[in-house]
Scaffold this motif. Structure first.
Motif, PDB file in Angstrom:
ATOM      1  N   ASP A  26       0.921  -1.228  -0.071  1.00  0.00           N
ATOM      2  CA  ASP A  26       0.106   0.105  -0.164  1.00  0.00           C
ATOM      3  C   ASP A  26       1.078   1.078   0.022  1.00  0.00           C
ATOM      4  O   ASP A  26       1.711   1.345   0.679  1.00  0.00           O
ATOM      5  CB  ASP A  26      -1.076  -0.066   1.371  1.00  0.00           C
ATOM      6  CG  ASP A  26      -2.414   0.852   1.002  1.00  0.00           C
ATOM      7  OD1 ASP A  26      -2.707   0.488  -0.138  1.00  0.00           O
ATOM      8  OD2 ASP A  26      -2.779   1.347   1.769  1.00  0.00           O
ATOM      9  N   ASN A  27       0.474   2.232  -0.896  1.00  0.00           N
ATOM     10  CA  ASN A  27       1.083   3.504  -1.190  1.00  0.00           C
ATOM     11  C   ASN A  27       2.510   3.538  -1.669  1.00  0.00           C
ATOM     12  O   ASN A  27       3.269   4.400  -1.974  1.00  0.00           O
ATOM     13  CB  ASN A  27       1.309   4.089   0.325  1.00  0.00           C
ATOM     14  CG  ASN A  27      -0.090   4.762   0.877  1.00  0.00           C
ATOM     15  OD1 ASN A  27      -0.883   5.098  -0.146  1.00  0.00           O
ATOM     16  ND2 ASN A  27      -0.246   4.666   2.182  1.00  0.00           N
ATOM     17  N   GLU A  28       2.868   2.193  -2.196  1.00  0.00           N
ATOM     18  CA  GLU A  28       4.227   2.048  -2.954  1.00  0.00           C
ATOM     19  C   GLU A  28       3.996   2.815  -4.370  1.00  0.00           C
ATOM     20  O   GLU A  28       2.864   2.742  -4.908  1.00  0.00           O
ATOM     21  CB  GLU A  28       4.532   0.529  -3.259  1.00  0.00           C
ATOM     22  CG  GLU A  28       5.880   0.612  -3.757  1.00  0.00           C
ATOM     23  CD  GLU A  28       6.264  -1.060  -3.825  1.00  0.00           C
ATOM     24  OE1 GLU A  28       7.023  -1.439  -3.307  1.00  0.00           O
ATOM     25  OE2 GLU A  28       5.396  -1.634  -4.557  1.00  0.00           O
ATOM     26  N   THR A  29       5.102   3.548  -4.940  1.00  0.00           N
ATOM     27  CA  THR A  29       4.975   4.204  -6.253  1.00  0.00           C
ATOM     28  C   THR A  29       5.091   3.366  -7.337  1.00  0.00           C
ATOM     29  O   THR A  29       6.109   2.667  -7.367  1.00  0.00           O
ATOM     30  CB  THR A  29       5.792   5.492  -6.238  1.00  0.00           C
ATOM     31  OG1 THR A  29       5.516   6.294  -5.010  1.00  0.00           O
ATOM     32  CG2 THR A  29       5.707   6.152  -7.624  1.00  0.00           C
ATOM     33  N   LEU A  88      -7.235  -2.976  -2.027  1.00  0.00           N
ATOM     34  CA  LEU A  88      -8.459  -2.611  -1.798  1.00  0.00           C
ATOM     35  C   LEU A  88      -9.174  -4.217  -1.662  1.00  0.00           C
ATOM     36  O   LEU A  88      -8.830  -4.732  -2.702  1.00  0.00           O
ATOM     37  CB  LEU A  88      -9.133  -1.808  -2.478  1.00  0.00           C
ATOM     38  CG  LEU A  88      -8.848  -0.122  -2.227  1.00  0.00           C
ATOM     39  CD1 LEU A  88      -9.600   0.563  -3.122  1.00  0.00           C
ATOM     40  CD2 LEU A  88      -8.930   0.044  -0.994  1.00  0.00           C
ATOM     41  N   PRO A  89      -9.882  -4.371  -0.904  1.00  0.00           N
ATOM     42  CA  PRO A  89     -10.813  -5.820  -1.068  1.00  0.00           C
ATOM     43  C   PRO A  89     -11.500  -5.828  -2.305  1.00  0.00           C
ATOM     44  O   PRO A  89     -12.210  -4.822  -2.661  1.00  0.00           O
ATOM     45  CB  PRO A  89     -11.423  -5.868   0.339  1.00  0.00           C
ATOM     46  CG  PRO A  89     -11.816  -4.479   0.803  1.00  0.00           C
ATOM     47  CD  PRO A  89     -10.554  -3.853   0.213  1.00  0.00           C
ATOM     48  N   ALA A  90     -11.711  -7.011  -2.818  1.00  0.00           N
ATOM     49  CA  ALA A  90     -12.332  -7.222  -4.298  1.00  0.00           C
ATOM     50  C   ALA A  90     -13.640  -7.453  -3.651  1.00  0.00           C
ATOM     51  O   ALA A  90     -14.062  -8.347  -2.791  1.00  0.00           O
ATOM     52  CB  ALA A  90     -11.526  -8.376  -4.832  1.00  0.00           C
ATOM     53  N   VAL A  91     -14.434  -6.780  -4.378  1.00  0.00           N
ATOM     54  CA  VAL A  91     -16.135  -7.111  -4.371  1.00  0.00           C
ATOM     55  C   VAL A  91     -16.459  -8.324  -5.209  1.00  0.00           C
ATOM     56  O   VAL A  91     -17.120  -9.021  -4.916  1.00  0.00           O
ATOM     57  CB  VAL A  91     -16.717  -5.784  -4.511  1.00  0.00           C
ATOM     58  CG1 VAL A  91     -18.358  -6.053  -4.551  1.00  0.00           C
ATOM     59  CG2 VAL A  91     -16.735  -4.896  -3.822  1.00  0.00           C
ATOM     60  N   GLY A  92     -15.792  -8.232  -6.341  1.00  0.00           N
ATOM     61  CA  GLY A  92     -16.095  -9.243  -7.439  1.00  0.00           C
ATOM     62  C   GLY A  92     -14.914  -9.977  -7.762  1.00  0.00           C
ATOM     63  O   GLY A  92     -13.984 -10.037  -6.989  1.00  0.00           O
ATOM     64  N   ARG A  93     -14.587  -9.959  -9.118  1.00  0.00           N
ATOM     65  CA  ARG A  93     -13.415 -10.557  -9.533  1.00  0.00           C
ATOM     66  C   ARG A  93     -11.901  -9.548  -9.283  1.00  0.00           C
ATOM     67  O   ARG A  93     -12.369  -8.367  -9.316  1.00  0.00           O
ATOM     68  CB  ARG A  93     -13.155 -11.044 -11.002  1.00  0.00           C
ATOM     69  CG  ARG A  93     -13.470  -9.846 -11.815  1.00  0.00           C
ATOM     70  CD  ARG A  93     -13.619 -10.166 -13.362  1.00  0.00           C
ATOM     71  NE  ARG A  93     -14.023  -9.060 -14.232  1.00  0.00           N
ATOM     72  CZ  ARG A  93     -12.982  -8.313 -14.773  1.00  0.00           C
ATOM     73  NH1 ARG A  93     -11.782  -8.385 -14.471  1.00  0.00           N
ATOM     74  NH2 ARG A  93     -13.268  -7.364 -15.618  1.00  0.00           N
ATOM     75  N   LEU A 113      -8.503  -7.001  -4.810  1.00  0.00           N
ATOM     76  CA  LEU A 113      -8.164  -8.450  -4.538  1.00  0.00           C
ATOM     77  C   LEU A 113      -8.832  -9.069  -3.314  1.00  0.00           C
ATOM     78  O   LEU A 113      -9.043  -8.297  -2.319  1.00  0.00           O
ATOM     79  CB  LEU A 113      -6.570  -8.739  -4.353  1.00  0.00           C
ATOM     80  CG  LEU A 113      -5.443  -8.471  -5.932  1.00  0.00           C
ATOM     81  CD1 LEU A 113      -4.375  -8.012  -5.125  1.00  0.00           C
ATOM     82  CD2 LEU A 113      -5.617  -9.716  -6.684  1.00  0.00           C
ATOM     83  N   PRO A 114      -8.850 -10.582  -3.434  1.00  0.00           N
ATOM     84  CA  PRO A 114      -9.516 -11.011  -2.150  1.00  0.00           C
ATOM     85  C   PRO A 114      -8.584 -10.978  -1.077  1.00  0.00           C
ATOM     86  O   PRO A 114      -7.133 -11.055  -1.385  1.00  0.00           O
ATOM     87  CB  PRO A 114     -10.024 -12.366  -2.600  1.00  0.00           C
ATOM     88  CG  PRO A 114      -9.134 -12.481  -3.613  1.00  0.00           C
ATOM     89  CD  PRO A 114      -8.840 -11.353  -4.509  1.00  0.00           C
ATOM     90  N   PRO A 115      -8.984 -10.963   0.273  1.00  0.00           N
ATOM     91  CA  PRO A 115      -8.073 -11.178   1.390  1.00  0.00           C
ATOM     92  C   PRO A 115      -7.069 -12.154   1.363  1.00  0.00           C
ATOM     93  O   PRO A 115      -7.296 -13.428   0.818  1.00  0.00           O
ATOM     94  CB  PRO A 115      -9.094 -11.307   2.544  1.00  0.00           C
ATOM     95  CG  PRO A 115     -10.457 -10.749   2.216  1.00  0.00           C
ATOM     96  CD  PRO A 115     -10.453 -11.093   0.548  1.00  0.00           C
TER      97      PRO A 115
END
Length: 241
Positions: free
Chosen positions: A76-79, A92-97, A113-115
């Protein structure tokens, strides 16, 4: 592979069934390789290398001055870069694929992406997104530049390369472009496309080749210099060369 030193230049010497010497300086460490005809005497090889010593040192200095490629962790926050601009990575957690969303105004690249995902999973998702974006842009550039150059590629493709921004198989009229180009400014991608198309007129990097580059893309030196400022980023899953 035999290692020799000629007037302070360390190089790998390879004898092959060729007619002329092929001298190459490799990034990132400035390694020098000389492919020479099978029966060429060592004295002739020495004379050739001495005559090209300034050219060798120039390229080694260019590689040494390059900014080192960052060691990416996909956190997270890497450029991460896209078309020459840096974006902050957001996980961020994926809602779908799983998917990648570019937020230009916010300066963010979102990975959904999924957890429990890993750095390898995140790298693969972003690489697939980069590849798709590059494959969208290349046909547009070919349509623009092939009439200008007066040469048409029979095939083209994208792959991760360790030492080159692009290659051209002149016999098959096939062009390969480095996936890393999607991270560089758009004019750098255009330069490599034109460069490889010009190889369909002239295989070697000789005066005729650079004359074509001057004719078709007069500002090519600026784009080449911009590419030379950075080292190629090592991929977590590089394609076969």
């Amino acid at each position: 592979m035999p290692q020799v030193q000629i007037e302070g230049v360390d190089l790998e010497l390879v004898r092959k069934n060729i007619r002329t010497i092929r001298l190459t300086v490799y990034a990132p460490d400035g390694r020098v390789r000389a492919a020479v005809p099978l029966r060429m005497p060592l004295e002739s090889i020495q004379q050739f290398v001495v005559a090209r010593r300034a050219w060798i040192r120039k390229h080694q200095a260019t590689f040494a001055a390059r900014q080192p490629a960052p060691q990416l962790r996909y956190e997270d926050n890497e450029t991460h870069y896209y078309q020459g601009r840096g974006y902050a990575l957001r996980l961020l957690p994926a809602v779908g694929r799983p998917q990648v969303i570019l937020r230009e105004e916010q300066g963010q690249l979102e990975l959904h992406l999924p957890p429990g995902n890993t750095a390898e999973t995140r790298a693969a998702l972003l690489a697939a997104w980069y590849r798709a974006r590059l494959k969208e842009q290349v046909p547009v550039l070919l349509q623009q530049w092939q009439p200008v150059v007066g040469a048409q590629a029979a095939e083209w493709g994208v792959k991760q390369m360790k030492t080159r921004w692009g290659t051209c198989n002149t016999r098959a009229r096939r062009i390969w472009l480095n996936l890393e180009l999607i991270k560089r400014p758009p004019q750098c991608l255009a330069y490599v496309v034109v460069h490889e198309l010009v190889h369909l007129h002239e295989r070697l990097h000789n005066a005729r080749f650079w004359g074509f580059m001057d004719q078709f893309m007069p500002d090519w030196r600026q784009h080449k210099a911009e590419l030379n400022q950075v080292a190629l980023t090592p991929a977590m899953h590089p394609d076969a060369d």
